[in-house]
Design a protein around this motif. Structure first.
Motif, PDB file in Angstrom:
ATOM      1  N   ASN A  96       0.833  -1.210   0.000  1.00 29.01           N
ATOM      2  CA  ASN A  96       0.000   0.000   0.000  1.00 29.01           C
ATOM      3  C   ASN A  96       0.864   1.254   0.000  1.00 29.01           C
ATOM      4  O   ASN A  96       0.522   2.255  -0.647  1.00 29.01           O
ATOM      5  CB  ASN A  96      -0.927   0.000   1.216  1.00 29.01           C
ATOM      6  CG  ASN A  96      -2.218  -0.765   0.979  1.00 29.01           C
ATOM      7  OD1 ASN A  96      -3.171  -0.237   0.396  1.00 29.01           O
ATOM      8  ND2 ASN A  96      -2.240  -2.025   1.411  1.00 29.01           N
ATOM      9  N   GLU A  97       1.996   1.198   0.719  1.00 26.46           N
ATOM     10  CA  GLU A  97       2.912   2.347   0.732  1.00 26.46           C
ATOM     11  C   GLU A  97       3.460   2.613  -0.662  1.00 26.46           C
ATOM     12  O   GLU A  97       3.529   3.754  -1.123  1.00 26.46           O
ATOM     13  CB  GLU A  97       4.055   2.074   1.711  1.00 26.46           C
ATOM     14  CG  GLU A  97       4.860   3.296   2.087  1.00 26.46           C
ATOM     15  CD  GLU A  97       4.182   4.118   3.169  1.00 26.46           C
ATOM     16  OE1 GLU A  97       4.626   5.255   3.396  1.00 26.46           O
ATOM     17  OE2 GLU A  97       3.206   3.644   3.768  1.00 26.46           O
ATOM     18  N   LEU A  98       3.842   1.547  -1.343  1.00 31.20           N
ATOM     19  CA  LEU A  98       4.352   1.696  -2.708  1.00 31.20           C
ATOM     20  C   LEU A  98       3.269   2.236  -3.632  1.00 31.20           C
ATOM     21  O   LEU A  98       3.547   3.015  -4.559  1.00 31.20           O
ATOM     22  CB  LEU A  98       4.850   0.343  -3.222  1.00 31.20           C
ATOM     23  CG  LEU A  98       6.095  -0.235  -2.542  1.00 31.20           C
ATOM     24  CD1 LEU A  98       6.360  -1.656  -3.022  1.00 31.20           C
ATOM     25  CD2 LEU A  98       7.308   0.647  -2.818  1.00 31.20           C
ATOM     26  N   ASN A  99       2.057   1.862  -3.369  1.00 28.34           N
ATOM     27  CA  ASN A  99       0.951   2.249  -4.238  1.00 28.34           C
ATOM     28  C   ASN A  99       0.708   3.751  -4.194  1.00 28.34           C
ATOM     29  O   ASN A  99       0.647   4.418  -5.229  1.00 28.34           O
ATOM     30  CB  ASN A  99      -0.307   1.479  -3.809  1.00 28.34           C
ATOM     31  CG  ASN A  99      -1.422   1.590  -4.841  1.00 28.34           C
ATOM     32  OD1 ASN A  99      -1.203   1.988  -5.975  1.00 28.34           O
ATOM     33  ND2 ASN A  99      -2.623   1.207  -4.448  1.00 28.34           N
ATOM     34  N   TRP A 100       0.590   4.317  -2.988  1.00 27.88           N
ATOM     35  CA  TRP A 100       0.250   5.744  -2.939  1.00 27.88           C
ATOM     36  C   TRP A 100       1.454   6.655  -3.183  1.00 27.88           C
ATOM     37  O   TRP A 100       1.298   7.779  -3.678  1.00 27.88           O
ATOM     38  CB  TRP A 100      -0.460   6.090  -1.638  1.00 27.88           C
ATOM     39  CG  TRP A 100       0.367   6.211  -0.390  1.00 27.88           C
ATOM     40  CD1 TRP A 100       0.515   5.287   0.575  1.00 27.88           C
ATOM     41  CD2 TRP A 100       1.129   7.349   0.027  1.00 27.88           C
ATOM     42  NE1 TRP A 100       1.326   5.748   1.579  1.00 27.88           N
ATOM     43  CE2 TRP A 100       1.715   7.024   1.267  1.00 27.88           C
ATOM     44  CE3 TRP A 100       1.379   8.611  -0.519  1.00 27.88           C
ATOM     45  CZ2 TRP A 100       2.538   7.898   1.964  1.00 27.88           C
ATOM     46  CZ3 TRP A 100       2.187   9.486   0.176  1.00 27.88           C
ATOM     47  CH2 TRP A 100       2.758   9.129   1.400  1.00 27.88           C
ATOM     48  N   THR A 101       2.665   6.200  -2.853  1.00 34.52           N
ATOM     49  CA  THR A 101       3.833   7.067  -3.067  1.00 34.52           C
ATOM     50  C   THR A 101       4.240   7.151  -4.532  1.00 34.52           C
ATOM     51  O   THR A 101       5.039   8.015  -4.896  1.00 34.52           O
ATOM     52  CB  THR A 101       5.032   6.562  -2.252  1.00 34.52           C
ATOM     53  OG1 THR A 101       5.326   5.210  -2.605  1.00 34.52           O
ATOM     54  CG2 THR A 101       4.767   6.652  -0.760  1.00 34.52           C
ATOM     55  N   GLU A 102       3.670   6.274  -5.366  1.00 31.20           N
ATOM     56  CA  GLU A 102       3.997   6.338  -6.795  1.00 31.20           C
ATOM     57  C   GLU A 102       3.638   7.693  -7.392  1.00 31.20           C
ATOM     58  O   GLU A 102       4.313   8.212  -8.286  1.00 31.20           O
ATOM     59  CB  GLU A 102       3.274   5.220  -7.539  1.00 31.20           C
ATOM     60  CG  GLU A 102       3.573   5.190  -9.038  1.00 31.20           C
ATOM     61  CD  GLU A 102       2.759   4.135  -9.769  1.00 31.20           C
ATOM     62  OE1 GLU A 102       2.929   4.007 -10.984  1.00 31.20           O
ATOM     63  OE2 GLU A 102       1.934   3.451  -9.112  1.00 31.20           O
ATOM     64  N   ALA A 103       2.580   8.314  -6.863  1.00 36.08           N
ATOM     65  CA  ALA A 103       2.127   9.609  -7.394  1.00 36.08           C
ATOM     66  C   ALA A 103       3.144  10.718  -7.165  1.00 36.08           C
ATOM     67  O   ALA A 103       3.082  11.773  -7.816  1.00 36.08           O
ATOM     68  CB  ALA A 103       0.788   9.983  -6.768  1.00 36.08           C
ATOM     69  N   LEU A 104       4.098  10.516  -6.238  1.00 37.56           N
ATOM     70  CA  LEU A 104       5.114  11.544  -5.975  1.00 37.56           C
ATOM     71  C   LEU A 104       6.042  11.743  -7.163  1.00 37.56           C
ATOM     72  O   LEU A 104       6.708  12.776  -7.273  1.00 37.56           O
ATOM     73  CB  LEU A 104       5.943  11.156  -4.744  1.00 37.56           C
ATOM     74  CG  LEU A 104       5.259  11.228  -3.382  1.00 37.56           C
ATOM     75  CD1 LEU A 104       6.154  10.638  -2.304  1.00 37.56           C
ATOM     76  CD2 LEU A 104       4.914  12.672  -3.038  1.00 37.56           C
ATOM     77  N   GLU A 105       6.099  10.761  -8.038  1.00 37.38           N
ATOM     78  CA  GLU A 105       7.033  10.807  -9.160  1.00 37.38           C
ATOM     79  C   GLU A 105       6.860  12.082  -9.984  1.00 37.38           C
ATOM     80  O   GLU A 105       7.834  12.755 -10.336  1.00 37.38           O
ATOM     81  CB  GLU A 105       6.819   9.574 -10.035  1.00 37.38           C
ATOM     82  CG  GLU A 105       7.977   9.249 -10.952  1.00 37.38           C
ATOM     83  CD  GLU A 105       7.861   7.826 -11.486  1.00 37.38           C
ATOM     84  OE1 GLU A 105       7.162   7.667 -12.515  1.00 37.38           O
ATOM     85  OE2 GLU A 105       8.429   6.905 -10.888  1.00 37.38           O
ATOM     86  N   ASN A 106       5.607  12.425 -10.288  1.00 37.35           N
ATOM     87  CA  ASN A 106       5.348  13.620 -11.108  1.00 37.35           C
ATOM     88  C   ASN A 106       5.754  14.898 -10.390  1.00 37.35           C
ATOM     89  O   ASN A 106       6.202  15.865 -11.011  1.00 37.35           O
ATOM     90  CB  ASN A 106       3.877  13.679 -11.503  1.00 37.35           C
ATOM     91  CG  ASN A 106       3.490  12.558 -12.457  1.00 37.35           C
ATOM     92  OD1 ASN A 106       4.327  12.092 -13.234  1.00 37.35           O
ATOM     93  ND2 ASN A 106       2.235  12.116 -12.385  1.00 37.35           N
ATOM     94  N   VAL A 107       5.605  14.925  -9.059  1.00 34.66           N
ATOM     95  CA  VAL A 107       5.991  16.121  -8.296  1.00 34.66           C
ATOM     96  C   VAL A 107       7.512  16.264  -8.296  1.00 34.66           C
ATOM     97  O   VAL A 107       8.040  17.376  -8.432  1.00 34.66           O
ATOM     98  CB  VAL A 107       5.460  16.039  -6.856  1.00 34.66           C
ATOM     99  CG1 VAL A 107       5.715  17.356  -6.121  1.00 34.66           C
ATOM    100  CG2 VAL A 107       3.991  15.702  -6.842  1.00 34.66           C
ATOM    101  N   PHE A 108       8.211  15.143  -8.147  1.00 27.28           N
ATOM    102  CA  PHE A 108       9.672  15.173  -8.231  1.00 27.28           C
ATOM    103  C   PHE A 108      10.118  15.769  -9.566  1.00 27.28           C
ATOM    104  O   PHE A 108      11.000  16.628  -9.632  1.00 27.28           O
ATOM    105  CB  PHE A 108      10.240  13.756  -8.097  1.00 27.28           C
ATOM    106  CG  PHE A 108      10.208  13.188  -6.707  1.00 27.28           C
ATOM    107  CD1 PHE A 108      10.518  13.964  -5.608  1.00 27.28           C
ATOM    108  CD2 PHE A 108       9.858  11.866  -6.489  1.00 27.28           C
ATOM    109  CE1 PHE A 108      10.506  13.442  -4.321  1.00 27.28           C
ATOM    110  CE2 PHE A 108       9.838  11.324  -5.215  1.00 27.28           C
ATOM    111  CZ  PHE A 108      10.150  12.118  -4.124  1.00 27.28           C
TER     112      PHE A 108
END
Length: 1153
Positions: A226-238
């Protein structure tokens, strides 16, 4: 006056301009005699006035020669001074170089360094740099909180549902024994292509993030997926952050679950041994996840705690200490019927590297005995936390108790010390396998806003000694925006290869609620971090306008340096920050203590001080004047300082505009550039250019010949007004090329160096030119081509007169081989200009003396010759004074420099010892010079040294921390069903899964497996001239081995002229002075903590919130061993089948959202 080199009795060759004959001598001093031997040998130094010494020199019955009188030796000293001065005036060219500068006055301007303006500008530039990172951090933290809030928890999530780049995947695929290869990873792992990026010193992929998961965390657990699932969205912000600020380096989200997601993607630097990296134990995460802590660790050492359980406790305490930073304070005590500190620390001390080392060593000495007395342990801990007479964090207060169990709840202690406010949190740890009732331990934690943990085996230590940070993070989460403040860390080594960095951190909070009207979630999700390389901050500081001895530095609230030219850690340790105190980076004194305090307090200031500085090669100490100016860096916890010598107030800036306007062709067509070409070296001398960043496209090289070639090739393409080049550096280099060439033309070219026994003449400049004449002398030139990094250059600027530098010799190395090599002694002096009332020192000039020829010349100059070519003759019936030439078998004559190193000797057998510390040549005489205040000693510690690893003392012993059962245990059936057997099997399983868990060295385990050296402390000792400036005669009284000696400073040099009787026997030993760097444990920590250095903690503290829900305080469950399970495990071990790792049971079940 200069005397050409000669052989005794030979005619003097050379041109007509050679020095005049020596002047006639005055009346001969009266005769004297040696002091007759008497009494037993006993070391004693007697400093005698000259008049009292004379009767001793005139004893009857002496030989024809007597020890020279004081005024005779003073005469020799004056001749030596005149000879040195004459040679330097003729060949050094100081005066001529001054005239050359004045003749070319139209080619440069004199600029001023205004300290206050400079330091304020640099502080503002650093503030702007860091502020851009702060804005990126805030965007990331806000986005992470929103993404997690919008995420829907999935109970049935599968590994194959998640697509991400596993940073350790490549290394695991290469390792046939890795976990994923053995059981087949179900996760959809991306395979990426990477490109080399010089900014990251790594191969990166800018389109993706990478994920690192600690080895001891199961990747397939529901929490992790679940942690991997929601943190994937950070990629675009990076990616968007990098688009807005292309200078951004690593952007990292460290999750409280242990997952690290960072951008840009790059493969993990997997070590050869077990990878122990866990983001939650990194300095930047710990600092960002909680406020500072006052912690007391109490350890149960009653008789029931023995064997494996005690070993687990010791390891747990060490791991707990590793979760503390320099902002925290700690003490460790053991208890049974009574409590006592495990170390010499009797109160809370700063949790710095050296104090934690003391604790870790002391903990290993704990012995189990007696009965359990919780009351004694807790009373000791509360007393420690209530002590307000010491420096401490004054924020989170906590007690960590490690025990195997007990029935006493010590409620009366909590009522007395902690209730009703409960300002101290209590965390309890049940250690080992046992059948005790853990309810009292749970109650203690729950009743005091803490948490209860279980550590049944070694595999549970790391995870359970860091989970307490989640509890400390609750007040931060509940404080909301007030707690969302960026903090900047200490300096530490980046795990991905950036080198030294600081990190801006911002906590990320869980904004979800369990339902409408429910209480706010109080869990910290993790910490967001953005790295800033120290090299990027250094680029904002002035490089070459401050001169060789000027510099910029910065410190934090602990007094640790962020920037400093002496910040040079020799080894990397990813587990600890780089904590070099300002007072350890420099030689400590009261003035620097005041400056440090003012900077920590965030004040502005300026102070001129007289202080001691080490030479670049750390062999010498100079007393110098320095101007310190400092200002705070706003919006940070840092303060910036500027250090300038008085002679660096002004500097030269080349003004070649007239030439540039005339030449639109490449720079290589400029006037004076031709003197940089190797084709000119034979006639103009060899030119070394400082390896500076003159232009962006200039290829760097450690080989100066190759670097010069690259420079010339680039200059043939670059026009004078090119934007890719640093005009200040480039124009000053060309200016100094022409200036030094004129010195060759006016002075050096027409001189006969051989006549005066010179191997070379040279000039070095602030502009980066080192010209050595003649060209062949460059073959033996070993000085740094960057003048600012050359010891002779920097010392010459700081010292008036002529600075002698003998070749460096280590006592452990072979002596100089004079037969095969020509050994030279450098003599240098600064060129001081005065232009319009402004004084500066833009260059250093000097000569290189031929050691053998000057040793012969030294004998002649310190002799009683009345004629240049005739040694003194003394008849058998007359009385004469000894001299350094005729009587060299009886009289020792030496020149020693200000560091105590031998420069010249009249003893031929000592010529190969030139450059050695004089105590290694004549320990008795050096000790006498020290005791008579000719030399002063300065001792300091180098905390950044690297030492070879110590071999283990018990190669046949079992791995560290592992319980080893006896034969009797194996033969006892009851033992096989005991808790000890069960725990041992767990250790063995961890050992199989996580190769060499117990043997893994932390530094190697974190990525430095090839390291052959480890960080250590070295004690340094330097000597420098003391307060004695006069001429002295003295006796080294050793009974029948007494020695007379005379010592005198040579004016305008860094030399001491010493004449002494040669020792008649070997019994006169009064000790040996040591100068060589030695391994040390550093100053006594137990004494240092009694007078701690001034510091300030962070200005914010979040340790209390009235709305905090403390009901989640840990609920452990025993896991009793069964015979069936034990038999199954034994079969697995026998068959060699590695068991599948089980998901970690996290103490915080509430992480599920």
């Amino acid at each position: 006056m200069a005397v050409p080199a000669r052989t005794c009795g030979a005619s003097r060759p050379g041109p007509a301009r050679t020095a005049l004959p020596w002047p006639g001598r005055g009346p001969r001093p009266g005769p004297g005699a040696r002091r007759p031997p008497s009494g037993p040998p006993r070391p004693l130094l007697l400093l005698l006035p000259p008049l009292l010494l004379l009767p001793l020199l005139a004893a009857p019955g002496a030989s024809a020669y007597s020890f020279p009188q004081q005024h005779t030796m003073q005469h020799w000293a004056r001749r030596l001074e005149q000879e040195i001065d004459g040679v330097m005036r003729i060949f050094g060219g100081v005066q001529q170089l001054r005239e050359i500068y004045k003749d070319n006055r139209n080619l440069f301007e004199v600029q001023e360094n205004e300290p206050q303006k400079l330091v304020e500008k640099v502080a503002g530039d650093i503030e702007s740099l860091l502020d851009r990172k702060v804005q990126a951090l805030k965007r990331l933290a806000d986005a992470a909180e929103n993404f997690q809030k919008a995420h829907r928890w999935q109970d049935n999530i599968k590994e194959e549902d998640i697509l991400y780049y596993d940073a350790k995947a490549d290394a695991e695929l290469d390792d046939p024994e890795s976990e994923d290869v053995e059981r087949g990873s179900k996760a959809s792992t991306l395979r990426l292509d990477f490109v080399e990026d010089s900014n990251f010193k790594n191969k990166v992929n800018y389109s993706y993030t990478a994920v690192q998961i600690p080895t001891d965390i199961y990747k397939g657990s529901t929490v992790i997926l679940n942690e991997l699932n929601w943190t994937e969205a950070l990629e675009n912000v990076f990616i968007e952050n990098r688009r807005q600020d292309p200078t951004l380096l690593w952007q990292v989200f460290g999750s409280a679950t242990g997952v690290t997601r960072y951008y840009p993607a790059t493969p993990w630097r997997a070590p050869k041994k077990i990878d122990l990296y866990d983001v939650r134990r990194r300095p930047w995460y710990i600092q960002g996840a909680s406020s500072p802590k006052d912690m007391v660790i109490i350890v149960d050492v009653s008789g029931s705690v023995s064997g494996l359980t005690l070993k687990l406790m010791k390891t747990s305490v060490c791991e707990m200490l590793d979760t503390l930073s320099d902002d925290d304070y700690v003490n460790v005590a053991s208890f049974n019927e009574k409590a006592q500190p495990v170390s010499c620390f009797t109160h809370l001390v700063q949790a710095n590297v050296r104090n934690k080392k003391v604790f870790k060593e002391a903990v290993q000495g704990m012995v189990a005995k007696g009965t359990t007395g919780y009351k004694a342990g807790f009373e000791y801990a509360f007393d420690q936390l209530q002590n307000s007479n010491i420096t401490r964090a004054n924020c989170n207060k906590m007690i960590m108790m490690f025990t195997d169990g007990g029935e006493d709840r010590v409620q009366d202690v909590f009522e007395k010390y902690n209730w009703p406010n409960r300002t101290v949190r209590v965390f309890t740890f049940s250690v080992g396998q046992h059948n005790y009732d853990v309810t009292p331990l749970q109650w203690m934690a729950c009743a005091n806003k803490g948490y209860y943990f279980e550590i049944p085996s070694i595999g549970a230590i790391r995870i359970n000694t860091q989970e307490y940070l989640d509890v400390l993070g609750r007040p931060m989460v509940l404080a909301g925006k007030e707690a969302k403040q960026v903090q900047w860390t200490n300096v530490y080594e980046d795990a991905l290869g950036l080198g030294l960095v600081v990190t801006g951190t911002l906590p990320v909070f869980n904004l979800t609620q369990d339902g409408p009207g429910e209480k706010k979630n109080q869990l910290i999700l993790g910490v967001m971090g953005i790295d800033v390389a120290l090299n990027d901050i250094k680029r904002l500081t002035p490089n070459y306008t401050l001169g060789a001895n000027g510099y910029v530095f910065a410190i934090d609230l602990n007094g640790y340096v962020l920037l400093h030219p002496n910040l040079k850690p020799q080894t990397t340790n990813f587990r600890e920050p780089v904590t070099l105190d300002f007072l350890d980076a420099e030689l400590e004194d009261e003035n620097k203590e005041e400056i440090r305090r003012s900077m920590i307090d965030g004040n502005k200031g300026h102070k001129q001080i007289r202080t001691l500085v080490k030479s670049l090669d750390e062999r010498y100490v100079d007393e110098v004047m320095r101007n310190y100016t400092w200002v705070p860096i706003r919006s940070t916890n840092y303060s910036l300082g500027l250090v300038l010598p008085p002679y660096s107030t002004f500097y030269l800036q080349a003004n070649l505009s007239d030439q540039i306007l005339q030449v639109k062709l490449p720079i290589s067509k400029l006037k004076d550039f031709e003197f940089l070409l190797p084709s000119s070296f034979e006639s103009e001398g060899h030119v070394f250019i400082a390896p500076r960043e003159y232009c962006k496209d200039l290829n760097a090289s450690d080989n100066n010949t190759e670097f010069l070639k690259n420079f010339i090739e680039l200059m043939e393409k670059v026009t004078p007004d090119s934007k890719q080049c640093n005009n200040f550096l480039l124009h000053n280099l060309i200016l100094d090329t022409g200036i030094t060439q004129q010195l060759v033309e006016r002075v050096w070219r027409d001189q006969d160096l051989n006549t005066y026994s010179l191997l070379a003449v040279f000039a070095a400049t602030d502009g980066g030119i080192t010209r050595v004449f003649p060209n062949k002398a460059a073959d033996d030139w070993t000085e740094n081509p960057e003048p600012f990094n050359a010891s002779f250059y920097r010392r010459s600027l700081d010292n008036h007169g002529y600075v002698f530098k003998p070749p460096h010799q280590d006592a452990l190395l072979r002596p100089l081989e004079l037969e095969n090599d020509t050994v030279g002694i450098l003599v240098s002096t600064a060129v001081e200009l005065s232009l319009g009332g402004r004084t500066l020192r833009p260059a250093v000039v000097g000569v290189k003396l031929d050691l053998e020829a000057w040793a012969e010349k030294f004998k002649v100059l310190a002799s009683n010759r009345t004629h240049q070519d005739q040694p003194q003759k003394c008849g058998p019936s007359s009385h004469c004074e000894m001299d350094c030439e005729v009587n060299n078998e009886d009289l020792l004559c030496v020149l020693i420099d200000d560091g105590g190193f031998l420069v010249l000797s009249n003893q031929n057998h000592q010529w190969d010892q030139v450059g050695r510390f004089f105590s290694e040549v004549d320990a008795n005489l050096m000790l006498a010079l020290y005791n008579n205040s000719f030399y002063t000693r300065k001792e300091s510690y180098d905390y950044q040294a690297a030492c070879a690893p110590q071999p283990p003392g018990n190669l046949g012993a079992a791995p560290r921390g592992v319980f080893v059962p006896t034969i009797a245990d194996f033969l006892n059936l009851a033992w096989w069903t005991s808790a000890a057997a069960w725990s041992l099997f767990q250790q063995l399983l961890y050992g199989l899964i996580y190769h060499s868990w117990f043997q893994a060295d932390p530094a190697e385990a974190e990525g430095n497996a090839e390291a052959r050296e480890s960080s250590c402390v070295m004690k340094q000792t330097q000597y420098y001239f003391g307060s004695v400036n006069a001429s002295y005669n003295a006796i080294i009284d050793c009974g029948n081995c007494s020695r007379l000696f005379h010592a005198q400073r040579l004016t305008n040099t860094n030399l001491l002229f010493v004449v002494a009787e040669k020792p008649l026997c070997s019994q006169c030993e009064g000790g040996r002075l040591l100068q060589k760097e030695t391994h040390s444990d550093g100053p006594e920590q137990c004494e240092l903590v009694q007078r701690p250095r001034y510091r300030r903690g962070p200005h914010i503290c979040f340790d209390y919130n009235a709305t905090e829900d403390t009901s989640d305080c840990g609920r452990g469950a025993s896991f009793p061993p069964s015979l069936g399970v034990l038999v199954s495990l034994q079969l697995l071990l026998l068959l060699g089948l590695p068991p599948r790792p089980q998901p970690q049971v996290h103490a915080h079940a509430s992480r599920r959202v």
